[in-house]
Design an enzyme around this catalytic site. Structure first.
Site, PDB file in Angstrom:
ATOM      1  CB  THR A   1      -5.115   4.364   0.514  1.00 23.14           C
ATOM      2  OG1 THR A   1      -3.679   4.167   0.314  1.00 23.14           O
ATOM      3  CG2 THR A   1      -5.892   3.224   1.129  1.00 23.14           C
TER       4      THR A   1
ATOM      5  N   GLY B   1       2.744   1.040   6.934  1.00 19.46           N
ATOM      6  CA  GLY B   1       4.133   0.803   6.391  1.00 19.46           C
ATOM      7  C   GLY B   1       4.484  -0.749   6.105  1.00 19.46           C
ATOM      8  CG  LEU B   2       4.105  -2.241   2.625  1.00 25.04           C
ATOM      9  CD1 LEU B   2       5.153  -1.943   1.627  1.00 25.04           C
ATOM     10  CD2 LEU B   2       3.101  -3.038   2.131  1.00 25.04           C
TER      11      LEU B   2
ATOM     12  CB  CYS C   1       2.526   0.751  -0.442  1.00 23.06           C
ATOM     13  SG  CYS C   1       2.210   1.181   1.311  1.00 23.06           S
TER      14      CYS C   1
END
Length: 305
Positions: free
Chosen positions: A194, A72-73, A131
């Site tokens: 991903t 989550g960055l 992301c």
């Protein structure tokens, strides 16, 4: 020995091997293990405008030939990256570095990129519109050609350095997104991030990851990544950085034959922290086996039919 040198958006690299963002920290952690100046460059941990703690735990799930993550960055925010992380990075890495940037609005992306653009050691801005592990940001921009183009234009308006858009594979037509970014002024494209995946715990019947779903990476996704790199490289005129399941010198060369100018290595760093160093050492031997004198010559060299 054959030449490993490549040129990425006007900046020369000693070799095409680049540790991917989120798997190499800010570099100095790996510098305790080996001299990271052997790398072409690396993409440092994804940076946002404000600090982020990330997603709740558990964030990692193992799976066959790969892993799922939903970090989550997590990062300290761009101000602290500039004041605290980059000075430590500069002490151990003397080459231009790739700054990976994410955001939750177009203004976020522009603000963070404008800040990092002023840093001497930043060579490229890798703008992550892919992301899958955050809500309301990241991938929401990369699944629409129009939204990806809007981010591209906003970042290009406030920066002077090469801007590389990092794209999501979780789309129907990745070529249309890549072309929209190119038309909006992108200097390069990197892909793939991903794939979206999940695991379920049979005992609890609940998702293994607190976020339910996360980003699936590792060797299992390599054929998908290779296919998408090939498609995009044949559709755009700007450089492509390939990634997704790369874990050997042979994988690097496949990516380059598919059209990648440089190649990022992600999940493999978490399995073997020396993997990028080892791949660089292996490349000359593999080049000799296949009678390649200059790596740059094989970019996009796949033969059809």
């Amino acid at each position: 020995m054959g030449s490993l040198r490549v040129n990425l958006c006007g900046i020369s690299l000693d070799n095409p091997v680049i540790p991917a963002s989120g798997t190499f920290g800010y570099g100095y952690e790996f510098a305790e293990l080996y001299d990271i100046n052997c790398l072409g460059t690396f993409s440092f941990k994804g940076t946002t405008r404000e600090p982020r703690f990330g997603n709740p735990t558990p964030r990692i799930a193992e799976c066959t030939a790969g892993m799922i993550n939903a970090v989550g960055l997590q990062n300290p925010g761009v101000e602290k990256v500039i004041s605290e992380e980059l000075p430590k990075l500069k002490a151990c890495f003397r080459k231009p570095v790739m700054a990976n940037v994410s955001g939750f609005s177009v203004d976020d992306y522009a603000y963070t990129c404008e800040k990092l653009d002023k840093e001497d050691q930043v060579g490229w801005l890798e703008v992550n519109v892919s992301c899958p592990n955050v809500h309301g940001g990241g991938m929401s921009f990369g699944t629409s050609p129009e939204a990806a183009a809007q981010v591209t234009r906003a970042v290009k308006a406030v920066t002077r350095k090469p801007v590389i858009l990092k794209l999501s594979p979780n789309v129907t037509d990745i070529v249309s997104v890549a072309k929209a970014c190119e038309d909006a002024g992108a200097d390069g494209i990197s892909l793939i991030n991903t794939l979206l995946g999940m695991r379920i715990d049979l005992r609890t019947r609940k998702p293994v990851i607190a976020n339910t779903m996360g980003g699936f990476s590792g060797p299992a996704i390599f054929p998908v990544a290779l296919r998408m790199v090939y498609q995009v490289a044949n559709a755009v005129k700007i450089p492509v950085v390939g990634m997704g399941g790369v874990s050997s010198a042979q994988d690097v060369m496949e990516m380059m034959l598919a059209g990648a100018t440089a190649v990022e290595i992600g999940a493999a760093n978490l399995v073997n922290p020396y993997i990028c160093r080892d791949i660089i050492r292996d490349l000359p031997e593999v080049m000799e086996i296949y009678h390649i004198n200059r790596l740059e010559e094989i970019i996009g060299g796949v033969k059809n039919g």
